[in-house]
Design an enzyme around this catalytic site. Structure first.
Site, PDB file in Angstrom:
ATOM      1  N   ASP A  81      39.501-129.571  51.896  1.00 51.57           N
ATOM      2  CA  ASP A  81      38.655-128.524  51.327  1.00 51.57           C
ATOM      3  C   ASP A  81      38.975-127.231  52.072  1.00 51.57           C
ATOM      4  O   ASP A  81      38.500-127.008  53.189  1.00 51.57           O
ATOM      5  CB  ASP A  81      37.178-128.915  51.485  1.00 51.57           C
ATOM      6  CG  ASP A  81      36.228-127.843  50.961  1.00 51.57           C
ATOM      7  OD1 ASP A  81      36.676-126.688  50.770  1.00 51.57           O
ATOM      8  OD2 ASP A  81      35.037-128.154  50.767  1.00 51.57           O
ATOM      9  N   PHE A  89      30.816-129.484  55.001  1.00 49.15           N
ATOM     10  CA  PHE A  89      30.120-128.811  53.896  1.00 49.15           C
ATOM     11  C   PHE A  89      31.062-128.700  52.713  1.00 49.15           C
ATOM     12  O   PHE A  89      32.185-128.225  52.846  1.00 49.15           O
ATOM     13  CB  PHE A  89      29.642-127.409  54.306  1.00 49.15           C
ATOM     14  CG  PHE A  89      28.899-126.711  53.195  1.00 49.15           C
ATOM     15  CD1 PHE A  89      27.588-127.055  52.903  1.00 49.15           C
ATOM     16  CD2 PHE A  89      29.520-125.746  52.420  1.00 49.15           C
ATOM     17  CE1 PHE A  89      26.899-126.440  51.857  1.00 49.15           C
ATOM     18  CE2 PHE A  89      28.844-125.117  51.372  1.00 49.15           C
ATOM     19  CZ  PHE A  89      27.532-125.469  51.094  1.00 49.15           C
ATOM     20  N   LYS A 124      36.334-118.997  47.341  1.00 49.83           N
ATOM     21  CA  LYS A 124      36.068-117.858  48.225  1.00 49.83           C
ATOM     22  C   LYS A 124      37.195-116.814  48.248  1.00 49.83           C
ATOM     23  O   LYS A 124      37.314-116.028  47.325  1.00 49.83           O
ATOM     24  CB  LYS A 124      35.729-118.374  49.629  1.00 49.83           C
ATOM     25  CG  LYS A 124      34.399-119.141  49.637  1.00 49.83           C
ATOM     26  CD  LYS A 124      33.797-119.334  51.014  1.00 49.83           C
ATOM     27  CE  LYS A 124      32.349-119.776  50.910  1.00 49.83           C
ATOM     28  NZ  LYS A 124      32.074-121.140  51.306  1.00 49.83           N
TER      29      LYS A 124
HETATM   30  C1  LIG Z   1      31.448-122.288  50.542  1.00 43.42           C
HETATM   31  C2  LIG Z   1      32.058-123.643  50.594  1.00 43.42           C
HETATM   32  C3  LIG Z   1      31.965-124.521  49.507  1.00 43.42           C
HETATM   33  C4  LIG Z   1      31.132-124.222  48.294  1.00 43.42           C
HETATM   34  O1  LIG Z   1      31.675-123.175  47.577  1.00 43.42           O
HETATM   35  P1  LIG Z   1      30.764-122.453  46.442  1.00 43.42           P
HETATM   36  O2  LIG Z   1      31.700-121.434  45.872  1.00 43.42           O
HETATM   37  O3  LIG Z   1      29.582-121.894  47.148  1.00 43.42           O
HETATM   38  O4  LIG Z   1      30.412-123.475  45.449  1.00 43.42           O
HETATM   39  C5  LIG Z   1      32.638-125.721  49.591  1.00 43.42           C
HETATM   40  N1  LIG Z   1      33.355-126.038  50.673  1.00 43.42           N
HETATM   41  C6  LIG Z   1      33.466-125.219  51.728  1.00 43.42           C
HETATM   42  C7  LIG Z   1      34.298-125.628  52.890  1.00 43.42           C
HETATM   43  C8  LIG Z   1      32.810-123.992  51.739  1.00 43.42           C
HETATM   44  O5  LIG Z   1      32.887-123.194  52.802  1.00 43.42           O
END
Ligand SMILES: *Cc1c(COP(=O)(O)O)cnc(C)c1O
Length: 399
Positions: A220, A135, A249
């Site tokens: 990521d 994701f 986050k």
């Molecule tokens: C939450 C998340 C995203 C997206 O982040 P947003 O701030 O919602 O755009 C991308 N990569 C990972 C691994 C995530 O957990």
């Protein structure tokens, strides 16, 4: 009195499956709804409220910065932005930073940087290898990177040049590599997919493959970063360093911020004008994130996540046999509990009644990603509430 849930159904775009609770207040690991009921928050703003709700350090930083300078644009230099950039560079394996407003945006930037680098250093290579079930966000490119068909197939045509391979399968990544490939991109732990941890050997193998082939390794760490897994960054577990890392986050503790970090040689591919943002890295967001990150490091919050996370996982493991728990996965305070049947929606609802909030990444699993300040007593409380909810659901153990 306004019925907020009814109002949402009338005026808000109907894209999110929400738990039917209206939250009005938070403090530490607790949140309150508009009926005055209190909950142990094991969702933590989707792994974002690293220091819990309304932490004094955040309130102080937000208040002070709001009274000083909130926003200016990146046409000018601002001090909190540069202090935060320096802090992240000093506390990571990366050399340069670019701030955005979200994880999605950080990932967009990562793809742009990789392609810019590929154009310059790898004969125009542009292909990105991502993973099934990964994701990476909801913009068109981030959704293309995401390995879940339901998040993107309705929006075709998608961004070209992105392929997917099975997670934790080094040979598959090698087989997918072509002369057009510029980068391999993945999460150190697939969070949204239900907390699937990348084997340390797999990450080391990818690092070595990228070195041999002249590819970039993009991690990521939007969900795994900022101490979530028990180290400041999850790549530390494998003893490797990415070429590009994206964060969001937890680094802001709840204020919207994202960041793209890269090794100096990679970051050098970006020329002035190649990338930009209006809000990204503004004084309010960066002053807050700086306060959060300093507090995290100075108070060894990643160490707390490691200790309390290990304790919580061990207690959850001990539920096997008594309840239909099939697997407990995770690292630090990013944990999934998987069951032998599709009970997660019902369990989540039962847990709300018992006073605890969880997330349900799959029909059979719940995900726990509480504030990183969670105590051992609160971990015990979470397990007790979980057992009580399972009992009320009337599910027996697997035999
Ligand atoms: C939450 C998340 C995203 C997206 O982040 P947003 O701030 O919602 O755009 C991308 N990569 C990972 C691994 C995530 O957990």
């Amino acid at each position: 009195m306004t019925n907020w849930i009814e109002l949402e159904s009338q005026v808000y775009m109907q894209v999110t499956k929400r738990t039917p609770l209206v939250l009005v207040k938070g403090q530490g690991t607790r949140v309150w709804d508009d009926q005055g009921r209190v909950y142990l928050d094991m969702v933590g703003g989707w792994a974002t409220n690293a220091l819990g709700h309304c932490h004094p350090v955040m309130i102080e930083a937000i208040t002070r910065q709001a009274q000083t300078l909130i926003h200016t644009s990146n046409q000018f230099y601002t001090i909190p932005q540069l202090e935060l950039a320096k802090f992240l560079v000093d506390h990571s394996a990366l050399d340069r930073v670019f701030f955005a407003n979200s994880g999605t945006e950080a990932n967009e930037g990562a793809v742009k940087l990789a392609r810019r680098w590929g154009r310059q250093e790898r004969d125009g290579a542009f292909g990105i290898i991502a993973t099934h079930h990964g994701f990476h966000g909801r913009s068109l490119t981030a959704a293309t990177l995401t390995g879940k068909p339901q998040y993107k197939d309705q929006f075709a045509p998608l961004t070209p040049g992105i392929d997917h391979v099975p997670f934790n399968d080094l040979e598959a990544a090698k087989r997918a590599t072509t002369s057009h490939t510029v980068a391999i991109m993945l999460e150190p732990i697939q969070g949204e997919a239900g907390v699937h941890v990348a084997d340390d050997d797999y990450l080391r193998g990818l690092r070595q493959w990228c070195d041999e082939q002249g590819l970039l390794l993009i991690l990521d760490e939007v969900q795994t970063g900022a101490g979530r897994t028990g180290t400041l960054w999850a790549y530390e577990h494998a003893g490797i360093e990415p070429d590009i890392m994206t964060v969001a986050k937890g680094i802001g503790g709840g204020i919207p911020i994202g960041g793209l970090l890269a090794k100096g040689k990679v970051a050098a591919a970006f020329q002035r004008g190649d990338h930009g943002t209006t809000f990204g890295g503004n004084p309010l967001a960066t002053a807050t994130a700086l306060a959060v990150m300093r507090y995290l490091v100075e108070h060894d919050i990643p160490g707390n996540a490691a200790r309390v996370g290990a304790y919580l996982m061990q207690r959850l493991e001990s539920l096997k046999g008594r309840w239909p728990v099939t697997e407990v996965r995770g690292r630090g305070l990013l944990i999934a509990v998987d069951f032998d049947r599709d009970l997660s929606a019902e369990l989540q609802a039962k847990l709300v009644e018992e006073g605890m909030l969880v997330n349900t990444p799959t029909p059979s699993a719940i995900r726990l990603m509480p504030p990183l300040i969670l105590t051992q007593d609160e971990a015990d409380e979470a397990v007790d509430l979980l057992e009580r909810a399972l009992e009320k659901l009337g599910v027996g153990a697997t035999t």
